[in-house]
Design a protein around this motif. Structure first.
Motif, PDB file in Angstrom:
ATOM      1  N   TYR A   1      48.581   1.125  21.706  1.00 10.28           N
ATOM      2  CA  TYR A   1      47.626   0.066  21.414  1.00 10.28           C
ATOM      3  C   TYR A   1      47.634  -0.179  19.909  1.00 10.28           C
ATOM      4  O   TYR A   1      47.989   0.720  19.142  1.00 10.28           O
ATOM      5  N   PRO A   2      47.215  -1.352  19.502  1.00  7.07           N
ATOM      6  CA  PRO A   2      47.015  -1.545  18.068  1.00  7.07           C
ATOM      7  C   PRO A   2      46.005  -0.523  17.585  1.00  7.07           C
ATOM      8  O   PRO A   2      44.990  -0.296  18.254  1.00  7.07           O
ATOM      9  N   ALA A   3      46.302   0.097  16.471  1.00  3.79           N
ATOM     10  CA  ALA A   3      45.428   1.165  16.023  1.00  3.79           C
ATOM     11  C   ALA A   3      44.869   0.866  14.650  1.00  3.79           C
ATOM     12  O   ALA A   3      45.529   0.264  13.818  1.00  3.79           O
ATOM     13  N   LEU A   4      43.661   1.286  14.429  1.00  2.00           N
ATOM     14  CA  LEU A   4      43.117   1.131  13.099  1.00  2.00           C
ATOM     15  C   LEU A   4      42.772   2.480  12.523  1.00  2.00           C
ATOM     16  O   LEU A   4      42.460   3.430  13.238  1.00  2.00           O
ATOM     17  N   SER A   5      42.852   2.534  11.253  1.00  2.00           N
ATOM     18  CA  SER A   5      42.629   3.777  10.557  1.00  2.00           C
ATOM     19  C   SER A   5      41.739   3.449   9.372  1.00  2.00           C
ATOM     20  O   SER A   5      42.081   2.622   8.544  1.00  2.00           O
ATOM     21  N   VAL A   6      40.572   4.043   9.354  1.00  2.00           N
ATOM     22  CA  VAL A   6      39.609   3.721   8.313  1.00  2.00           C
ATOM     23  C   VAL A   6      39.232   4.989   7.580  1.00  2.00           C
ATOM     24  O   VAL A   6      38.937   6.000   8.206  1.00  2.00           O
ATOM     25  N   SER A   7      39.273   4.934   6.284  1.00  2.00           N
ATOM     26  CA  SER A   7      38.867   6.112   5.543  1.00  2.00           C
ATOM     27  C   SER A   7      37.371   6.060   5.314  1.00  2.00           C
ATOM     28  O   SER A   7      36.817   5.006   5.026  1.00  2.00           O
ATOM     29  N   ALA A   8      36.753   7.186   5.452  1.00  2.00           N
ATOM     30  CA  ALA A   8      35.342   7.232   5.118  1.00  2.00           C
ATOM     31  C   ALA A   8      35.239   7.142   3.600  1.00  2.00           C
ATOM     32  O   ALA A   8      36.098   7.640   2.886  1.00  2.00           O
ATOM     33  N   PRO A   9      34.228   6.482   3.117  1.00  2.00           N
ATOM     34  CA  PRO A   9      34.050   6.478   1.668  1.00  2.00           C
ATOM     35  C   PRO A   9      33.765   7.905   1.222  1.00  2.00           C
ATOM     36  O   PRO A   9      33.043   8.641   1.895  1.00  2.00           O
ATOM     37  N   THR A  10      34.357   8.294   0.135  1.00  2.00           N
ATOM     38  CA  THR A  10      34.133   9.657  -0.337  1.00  2.00           C
ATOM     39  C   THR A  10      33.595   9.590  -1.755  1.00  2.00           C
ATOM     40  O   THR A  10      34.340   9.765  -2.716  1.00  2.00           O
ATOM     41  N   PRO A  11      32.318   9.296  -1.867  1.00  2.00           N
ATOM     42  CA  PRO A  11      31.729   9.072  -3.182  1.00  2.00           C
ATOM     43  C   PRO A  11      31.766  10.319  -4.066  1.00  2.00           C
ATOM     44  O   PRO A  11      31.677  10.210  -5.287  1.00  2.00           O
TER      45      PRO A  11
ATOM     46  N   ILE B   1      40.846   4.956  -9.632  1.00  2.00           N
ATOM     47  CA  ILE B   1      41.026   5.767  -8.432  1.00  2.00           C
ATOM     48  C   ILE B   1      39.694   6.171  -7.827  1.00  2.00           C
ATOM     49  O   ILE B   1      39.462   6.050  -6.627  1.00  2.00           O
ATOM     50  N   LEU B   2      38.798   6.630  -8.674  1.00  2.00           N
ATOM     51  CA  LEU B   2      37.527   7.110  -8.142  1.00  2.00           C
ATOM     52  C   LEU B   2      36.708   5.969  -7.568  1.00  2.00           C
ATOM     53  O   LEU B   2      36.023   6.135  -6.561  1.00  2.00           O
ATOM     54  N   SER B   3      36.786   4.809  -8.181  1.00  2.00           N
ATOM     55  CA  SER B   3      35.952   3.748  -7.610  1.00  2.00           C
ATOM     56  C   SER B   3      36.608   3.185  -6.362  1.00  2.00           C
ATOM     57  O   SER B   3      35.921   2.712  -5.455  1.00  2.00           O
ATOM     58  N   ASP B   4      37.911   3.266  -6.262  1.00  2.00           N
ATOM     59  CA  ASP B   4      38.549   2.918  -4.997  1.00  2.00           C
ATOM     60  C   ASP B   4      38.007   3.774  -3.867  1.00  2.00           C
ATOM     61  O   ASP B   4      37.787   3.307  -2.757  1.00  2.00           O
ATOM     62  N   ALA B   5      37.815   5.033  -4.174  1.00  2.00           N
ATOM     63  CA  ALA B   5      37.415   5.978  -3.133  1.00  2.00           C
ATOM     64  C   ALA B   5      36.007   5.704  -2.619  1.00  2.00           C
ATOM     65  O   ALA B   5      35.627   6.151  -1.556  1.00  2.00           O
ATOM     66  N   LYS B   6      35.251   4.930  -3.385  1.00  2.00           N
ATOM     67  CA  LYS B   6      33.878   4.634  -2.951  1.00  2.00           C
ATOM     68  C   LYS B   6      33.848   3.660  -1.793  1.00  2.00           C
ATOM     69  O   LYS B   6      32.880   3.560  -1.067  1.00  2.00           O
ATOM     70  N   HIS B   7      34.885   2.879  -1.703  1.00  2.00           N
ATOM     71  CA  HIS B   7      34.913   1.898  -0.623  1.00  2.00           C
ATOM     72  C   HIS B   7      35.729   2.445   0.521  1.00  2.00           C
ATOM     73  O   HIS B   7      36.619   3.265   0.321  1.00  2.00           O
ATOM     74  N   ARG B   8      35.399   1.954   1.684  1.00  2.00           N
ATOM     75  CA  ARG B   8      36.244   2.353   2.788  1.00  2.00           C
ATOM     76  C   ARG B   8      37.531   1.572   2.692  1.00  2.00           C
ATOM     77  O   ARG B   8      37.552   0.415   2.324  1.00  2.00           O
ATOM     78  N   GLU B   9      38.571   2.222   3.052  1.00  2.00           N
ATOM     79  CA  GLU B   9      39.836   1.523   3.150  1.00  2.00           C
ATOM     80  C   GLU B   9      40.173   1.422   4.623  1.00  2.00           C
ATOM     81  O   GLU B   9      39.889   2.331   5.400  1.00  2.00           O
ATOM     82  N   ALA B  10      40.771   0.328   4.985  1.00  2.00           N
ATOM     83  CA  ALA B  10      41.123   0.179   6.385  1.00  2.00           C
ATOM     84  C   ALA B  10      42.556  -0.284   6.513  1.00  2.00           C
ATOM     85  O   ALA B  10      43.086  -0.937   5.625  1.00  2.00           O
ATOM     86  N   HIS B  11      43.111   0.077   7.602  1.00  2.00           N
ATOM     87  CA  HIS B  11      44.504  -0.287   7.808  1.00  2.00           C
ATOM     88  C   HIS B  11      44.757  -0.420   9.298  1.00  2.00           C
ATOM     89  O   HIS B  11      44.192   0.311  10.089  1.00  2.00           O
ATOM     90  N   ILE B  12      45.589  -1.374   9.633  1.00  2.00           N
ATOM     91  CA  ILE B  12      45.873  -1.527  11.057  1.00  2.00           C
ATOM     92  C   ILE B  12      47.362  -1.546  11.297  1.00  2.00           C
ATOM     93  O   ILE B  12      48.120  -2.043  10.472  1.00  2.00           O
TER      94      ILE B  12
END
Lengths: 366, 366
Positions: A121-131, A223-234
């Motif tokens: 199936y199409p899959a998504l992968s989302v990172s939890a924000p890691t503040p 880098i650190l502020s990137d990590a504050k947001h969730r990243e998503a990928h499909i």
DNA sequence: GGTTAGCACTCGGGGCTTTTGAGTGCTAAT
DNA sequence: ATTAGCACTCAAAAGCCCCGAGTGCTAACC
């Protein structure tokens, strides 16, 4: 929702069958199948009962029945057989995971495409924000002239690097000095503590660093502020076309367009899971997003330590093989958690020439 | 193939029109268009001439004409107008390239998806094998206990790293020693020179390194032998569906299945190009691979120094906008070469808080 | 000679009608 | 309570017809 035992059986039979055939199922088809031995007429009566309960519906008068989203809900909550992964499935997943997770570079993409492959199936992968992510270590590696590499190690044990090219030569001694200061005063700080005044004081202390301090600092902050947001990928979107509900190219494209927009995906459910391996199944209209109203989503959380968690999920038509896919997804999430936490077990000694690791006192085999 | 001037004009008109409409073009459509002012009857005569030459064909008796692969060949070789990129196109490409090429991590994927986006065709990105690649520098960074990171810098200025976890604690002094020896004796060697006996002698010289030497060595070999093979990557496959020839889902899927198999792609043409920016256009049946017999491929080479070259290409129906796409692809390849060679100009100072680089003697603005 | 108007012919595709058959609900018998 | 039987419904497939874009050919024209 109080269903009789027989009604449950029938509902389950209908849904099971519909999941694999993708076509409305009629009374006859159910009648002789399975354990229940009833005439089609009886089934019809029960089915029409299930229809008034809102669990089944007919696409048109003279067709079989199809589950409604509520029907699926009941199925998922109460009726679904716990699917047990076969040994082959388990092995396949384990093999894929361990061979693909060697390099922690772009974990997100890797995990996504892995999940897609393993579920079809199409899959998504989302990172939890890691503040709370922080940089635990800086290294500045001089290449030549004005060229050097910033390598940072993060508290989630991933490594990021960047090539920097200055218009004037730099000195490797200077680089080492800068790195040392950053390791002493910037490492392990949360982003919010890396203030302009801190940087300014470092610059003052070090004297002229030809802008290097500023560059390293802004990279760290980036880098650190990137990590504050969730990243998503499909990934694996093409699996959509394997399902007859997406025969209609327009429909498929509409969904694809939505899915291929990473920024949208970030707003997906962030279910408040308790622990890794727990799952959430969202059926059709339960999705808040308009574009997903007739798709179902299964998400599972993986959890590999404080600074490293995320969601994996798959998206498909409401007619989805919930049972089997839930089992797989949950297993993948658990294995992932385990693998990531324990890290790579042993370096892969594979292709090409390679060397055995032999510890002293161990007898060489053969 | 000796075509009269008028025939050439007509052929070009037919193909141009077919490229944008995707429908067989009839004599009338051509007649009044363009510069040529002839009656449809005359055009018909010429067209039937072109048909006997094998440049055009009719899908069925009462339809217009469609170019044959040979027709496209003539078009591409002789007739095609040199498409000049508009300013907007140039700017878009430049913007996309410079913003996406910051991190050299997975160049291949990045370049591929970039090309796909910029052309609206499925794009492939193939790395040239770089048998001369060597590792110019080793760093071993100790994390804690048995955990350390191998960071290697390659002669093509990319960086690779790997997390290693040993079951027993290691000493950072030891790591530094091992790194130093590798830098002295293994750096800059081609893979073939990193022999088991060399490694053995290193191990002997260092004494007990708890297997670290073997691990680092096998990682080095792994990386270098990877570089011997071409790597291929494809992205933007969903663009296929934008073209009417792939309305047929079966057909589209067949092609997709072929495309999504990276290993197949490696066997694609490795045209012997002279210099970066040169192109090759392969039309329909000219493709050796069965699955590509009715698609066309445009490839261009980029070249960013000895250890860094590759191909980018796009794949589409034979009815492809050769002129415009060739122009774009070539431009992308050239820009890519330039960008990769000169490296990242200045670190991006972007998002979030950031710091200005101020060199002494410069007056602060505002 | 090349060019063009005219005409008969072809044939895929769109629209309409018919047929088919899976499936239903209801009723009456068991 | 269950089931056999029957009349009814309706989507989808099959068949049919017509339309019109496009052709090739011929005869007239320049």
């Amino acid at each position: 929702m109080n269903l009789g035992e027989r009604q449950k059986r029938i509902l389950r039979a209908v849904i099971d069958r519909y999941i694999e055939s993708a076509e409305p199922v009629g009374s006859k088809a159910i009648a002789h199948s399975n354990d229940l031995n009833l005439s089609s007429a009886t089934i019809r009566n029960e089915m029409s009962e299930l229809e008034t309960l809102g669990l089944l519906e007919q696409p048109h008068t003279s067709a079989g029945r199809v589950p409604t989203p509520q029907g699926y809900r009941v199925y998922v909550n109460e009726l679904m057989q716990q699917y047990r992964l076969t040994l082959a499935e388990v092995e396949e997943i384990n093999r894929a995971l361990s061979s693909r997770l060697r390099q922690l570079d772009n974990l997100l993409e890797n995990i996504g495409s892995l999940t897609a492959r393993l579920t079809s199936y199409p899959a998504l992968s989302v990172s939890a924000p890691t503040p709370d992510l922080s940089i635990v270590r800086f290294d500045l590696i001089h290449v030549d002239a004005g060229l050097f590499i910033i390598v940072v190690m993060l508290s989630n044990k991933t490594v990021k690097n960047k090539l920097v090219n200055l218009p004037h030569p730099v000195d490797s001694v200077l680089l080492a000095k800068v790195a040392a200061v950053f390791n002493a005063h910037v490492a392990n700080l949360p982003e919010s503590d890396i203030t302009p005044s801190l940087i300014a004081s470092i610059e003052r202390a070090l004297g002229d660093t030809q802008g290097i301090v500023a560059i390293v600092a802004s990279y760290a902050i980036e880098i650190l502020s990137d990590a504050k947001h969730r990243e998503a990928h499909i990934s694996g979107t093409t699996h959509l076309f394997e399902h007859p509900e997406y025969r209609d190219i327009e429909k498929a494209q509409r969904l694809m367009r939505y899915l291929s927009d990473d920024t949208e995906l970030k707003h997906l459910p962030s279910p408040d899971f308790e622990d890794a391996g727990s799952m959430k199944i969202i059926i059709g209209p339960e999705n808040l997003v308009e574009e997903l109203k007739d798709t179902s989503v299964i998400v599972a959380r993986y959890d590999a330590g404080d600074d490293m968690q995320g969601l994996i999920g798959i998206i498909g038509p409401t007619r989805m093989d919930y049972s089997r896919m839930a089992a797989r997804l949950s297993f993948i999430a658990q294995s992932l958690s385990r693998l990531l936490r324990q890290e790579t077990p042993h370096p892969m000694l594979g292709r090409g020439q390679n060397f055995r690791i032999r510890r002293p006192g161990q007898t060489p085999d053969r």
